[in-house]
Scaffold this motif. Structure first.
Motif, PDB file in Angstrom:
ATOM      1  N   ALA A  84       5.560   2.679 -16.944  1.00 14.16           N
ATOM      2  CA  ALA A  84       5.847   3.391 -15.709  1.00 14.16           C
ATOM      3  C   ALA A  84       4.501   3.979 -15.100  1.00 14.16           C
ATOM      4  N   LYS A  85       3.929   4.778 -16.190  1.00 19.08           N
ATOM      5  CA  LYS A  85       2.474   5.379 -15.902  1.00 19.08           C
ATOM      6  C   LYS A  85       1.617   4.488 -15.284  1.00 19.08           C
ATOM      7  N   GLU A  86       1.389   3.298 -15.998  1.00 16.54           N
ATOM      8  CA  GLU A  86       0.633   2.391 -15.696  1.00 16.54           C
ATOM      9  C   GLU A  86       0.890   1.787 -14.043  1.00 16.54           C
ATOM     10  N   ARG A  87       1.924   1.656 -13.953  1.00 21.88           N
ATOM     11  CA  ARG A  87       2.775   0.985 -12.633  1.00 21.88           C
ATOM     12  C   ARG A  87       1.986   2.057 -11.537  1.00 21.88           C
ATOM     13  N   HIS A 101      -0.626  -9.360 -12.319  1.00 21.81           N
ATOM     14  CA  HIS A 101      -0.278 -10.595 -11.621  1.00 21.81           C
ATOM     15  C   HIS A 101       0.252 -10.377 -10.160  1.00 21.81           C
ATOM     16  N   PRO A 102      -0.388 -11.261  -9.311  1.00 21.29           N
ATOM     17  CA  PRO A 102       0.096 -11.048  -7.777  1.00 21.29           C
ATOM     18  C   PRO A 102       1.348 -10.734  -7.789  1.00 21.29           C
ATOM     19  N   GLU A 103       2.224 -11.640  -8.336  1.00 29.43           N
ATOM     20  CA  GLU A 103       3.589 -11.552  -8.147  1.00 29.43           C
ATOM     21  C   GLU A 103       4.308 -10.326  -8.342  1.00 29.43           C
ATOM     22  N   THR A 104       3.755  -9.751  -9.669  1.00 30.21           N
ATOM     23  CA  THR A 104       4.315  -8.370 -10.117  1.00 30.21           C
ATOM     24  C   THR A 104       3.900  -7.390  -8.983  1.00 30.21           C
ATOM     25  N   LEU A 105       2.594  -7.477  -8.710  1.00 31.32           N
ATOM     26  CA  LEU A 105       2.000  -6.433  -7.789  1.00 31.32           C
ATOM     27  C   LEU A 105       2.997  -6.393  -6.157  1.00 31.32           C
ATOM     28  N   ARG A 106       3.311  -7.897  -6.018  1.00 35.42           N
ATOM     29  CA  ARG A 106       4.000  -7.975  -4.584  1.00 35.42           C
ATOM     30  C   ARG A 106       5.403  -7.234  -5.046  1.00 35.42           C
ATOM     31  N   ARG A 107       6.087  -7.344  -6.043  1.00 36.34           N
ATOM     32  CA  ARG A 107       7.324  -6.637  -6.186  1.00 36.34           C
ATOM     33  C   ARG A 107       7.244  -5.083  -6.146  1.00 36.34           C
ATOM     34  N   TRP A 108       6.175  -4.739  -6.751  1.00 31.70           N
ATOM     35  CA  TRP A 108       6.086  -3.459  -6.815  1.00 31.70           C
ATOM     36  C   TRP A 108       5.766  -2.559  -5.529  1.00 31.70           C
ATOM     37  N   MET A 109       4.731  -3.296  -4.699  1.00 31.10           N
ATOM     38  CA  MET A 109       4.505  -2.908  -3.367  1.00 31.10           C
ATOM     39  C   MET A 109       5.724  -2.930  -2.523  1.00 31.10           C
ATOM     40  N   THR A 141      -2.109 -10.534  -3.336  1.00 36.54           N
ATOM     41  CA  THR A 141      -2.865 -11.200  -4.001  1.00 36.54           C
ATOM     42  C   THR A 141      -4.460 -10.797  -3.872  1.00 36.54           C
ATOM     43  N   LEU A 142      -4.806 -10.376  -2.693  1.00 39.59           N
ATOM     44  CA  LEU A 142      -6.102  -9.999  -2.391  1.00 39.59           C
ATOM     45  C   LEU A 142      -6.252  -8.794  -3.251  1.00 39.59           C
ATOM     46  N   ALA A 143      -5.435  -7.798  -3.147  1.00 44.41           N
ATOM     47  CA  ALA A 143      -5.272  -6.386  -3.783  1.00 44.41           C
ATOM     48  C   ALA A 143      -5.473  -6.544  -5.238  1.00 44.41           C
ATOM     49  N   ALA A 144      -4.716  -7.685  -5.861  1.00 40.63           N
ATOM     50  CA  ALA A 144      -5.020  -7.881  -7.466  1.00 40.63           C
ATOM     51  C   ALA A 144      -6.141  -8.585  -7.668  1.00 40.63           C
ATOM     52  N   GLU A 145      -6.795  -9.067  -7.015  1.00 38.21           N
ATOM     53  CA  GLU A 145      -8.069  -9.665  -7.158  1.00 38.21           C
ATOM     54  C   GLU A 145      -9.115  -8.651  -7.385  1.00 38.21           C
ATOM     55  N   HIS A 146      -8.854  -7.725  -6.353  1.00 36.38           N
ATOM     56  CA  HIS A 146     -10.073  -6.574  -6.180  1.00 36.38           C
ATOM     57  C   HIS A 146      -9.650  -5.365  -7.369  1.00 36.38           C
ATOM     58  N   LEU A 147      -8.527  -5.413  -7.780  1.00 36.32           N
ATOM     59  CA  LEU A 147      -8.082  -4.283  -9.117  1.00 36.32           C
ATOM     60  C   LEU A 147      -8.832  -5.079 -10.102  1.00 36.32           C
ATOM     61  N   SER A 148      -8.716  -6.278 -10.384  1.00 34.42           N
ATOM     62  CA  SER A 148      -9.254  -6.981 -11.512  1.00 34.42           C
ATOM     63  C   SER A 148     -10.645  -6.918 -11.595  1.00 34.42           C
ATOM     64  N   SER A 149     -11.317  -7.376 -10.390  1.00 43.29           N
ATOM     65  CA  SER A 149     -12.945  -7.322 -10.601  1.00 43.29           C
ATOM     66  C   SER A 149     -13.565  -5.972 -10.161  1.00 43.29           C
TER      67      SER A 149
END
Length: 425
Positions: free
Chosen positions: A71-74, A106-114, A91-99
């Protein structure tokens, strides 16, 4: 644990197994109705006999997944998205978070969180309009071109037009930002494409006057095919222009415009880009390479259908405007309200002679007479001649009328008619 806590699928299985218990169905028939294997049906039947419907409930119900992120990382990732990537899609946010931030998600995980925090709204799925056309098989066989007017600078500057080219077989993109969808804008982005990949076989465009136009009455009368300035440039390069009759027909470039309106705008917004020069530099140095690396695909056939481009001098002669003009008796050519004095080749005036005026994007002009360039110089426009008046004020019309005894009234056809009329019985 009551029956109401079961899911819809578990309630359905409970109903089937109740019929098995009542002797209405065999276990193998229940397997067909529950869409499980015979072995799984036997396991479910064994659980149902010992524990009833409550035993069908999944054992992990209400427990956190073993693969769930802490939960802390989320919270840390969602806070980073809100601070740096507000408005970005998952998808775009996941790319910039990684780079940029070293946070892999994963973009789908981030999508559910958002979605759960309201940082992203699920888009409504549209109904399929029609079946998509199959891609061309070869790179360079067909390239789609379109201009997209949009607020590319998000209010930091005026609206602009993105000239977008997309290869039909590979989705490779070339783009250029400018003021509008003009002849020069289309010529510039095509020249960029030729410099990188070569001369394509065909362009897929819409019916704008930049690319194609309807014939005039005179052209219809003489059977001439109408050609625009950009069309003439493509003819010299042996590029066929195919016109689409609907936006859906060139859906690949239209969908590409939508992608750029999301990703390109946000990337330029982070860099505070507000001019065409800075935007085109960003396109060439960063954006297009990354975009093509992510979205381009391998063609169905490995053969490249691009042709070798002409040399730089020949390309310079291709990408210019050509207009036919007449030569006046004093060897002057009028072009765009400018007067160009040609160098005389003879003392005799030309008789209905024609020249071709070539103009480049940097406003250089060349005049070709009988296929050869002729020296010329620009002169001032002739001043209109002043009207010649014999008197300062025109005379006023006379109010005098001739009397009845005046010869004008006693002679002539009018007097003869009056005499004939008075003599009639």
């Amino acid at each position: 644990m009551g029956r109401t806590a079961l899911s819809k699928k578990e309630l359905g299985r409970s109903g089937v197994l109740a019929r098995v218990k009542a002797g209405e169905l065999l276990v193998k028939d229940g397997a067909v109705l529950m869409k499980v294997s015979d072995r799984q049906a036997k396991r479910l039947w064994k659980s149902y006999r010992t524990g009833g419907a409550a035993s069908l409930k999944h054992g992990n119900e209400g427990r956190a997944s073993n693969r769930a992120r802490p939960a802390k990382e989320r919270k840390k990732i969602l806070r980073k998205v809100e601070e740096k990537y507000s408005g970005f899609g998952p998808t775009l946010a996941a790319e910039h978070l990684s780079s940029e931030d070293g946070l892999a998600v994963h973009p789908e995980t981030l999508r559910r969180w958002m979605l759960s925090t309201g940082q992203w709204v699920k888009a409504r799925k549209r109904k399929q309009h029609r079946q998509r056309r199959e891609r061309r098989a070869h790179f360079g066989e067909l390239v789609q071109m379109d201009g997209s007017f949009h607020a590319w600078y998000q209010g930091r500057s005026a609206k602009a037009c993105l000239m977008n080219m997309v290869d039909d077989a590979t989705s490779v993109v070339e783009a250029l930002l400018g003021e509008g969808e003009t002849i020069w804008a289309a010529a510039r982005v095509l020249r960029q494409w030729i410099g990188k990949y070569g001369v394509p076989l065909a362009l897929y465009t819409d019916w704008k006057n930049v690319y194609l136009r309807e014939p005039t009455e005179k052209e219809l009368l003489h059977g001439k095919v109408p050609v625009t300035q950009f069309g003439r440039m493509c003819q010299k390069l042996d590029i066929r222009i195919i016109a689409a009759n609907s936006p859906q027909a060139k859906g690949r470039v239209e969908r590409g415009n939508s992608t750029h309106q999301d990703r390109l705008i946000k990337k330029m917004g982070r860099k505070k880009i507000r001019t065409h020069e800075a935007a085109n530099q960003f396109l060439q140095e960063e954006y297009l390479a990354g975009h093509n690396a992510r979205f381009a695909r391998e063609p169905a056939s490995p053969q490249d259908y691009h042709r070798k481009p002409p040399c730089a001098r020949e390309l310079e002669q291709v990408f210019c405007l050509e207009t036919e003009r007449s030569i006046s008796n004093d060897w002057v050519v009028r072009y765009e309200n400018r007067y160009l004095q040609l160098e005389r080749t003879t003392d005799y005036p030309p008789r209905q002679a024609k020249v071709t005026v070539c103009e480049w994007e940097d406003e250089r002009i060349e005049i070709r007479y009988k296929g050869k360039a002729r020296m010329h110089r620009e002169i001032e426009a002739p001043q209109p001649r002043a009207a010649i008046r014999l008197v300062d004020r025109p005379p006023k019309p006379s109010a005098w009328k001739p009397p009845a005894s005046h010869p004008w009234r006693t002679t002539g056809p009018a007097a003869l008619l009056r005499t004939t009329a008075s003599a009639a019985p």
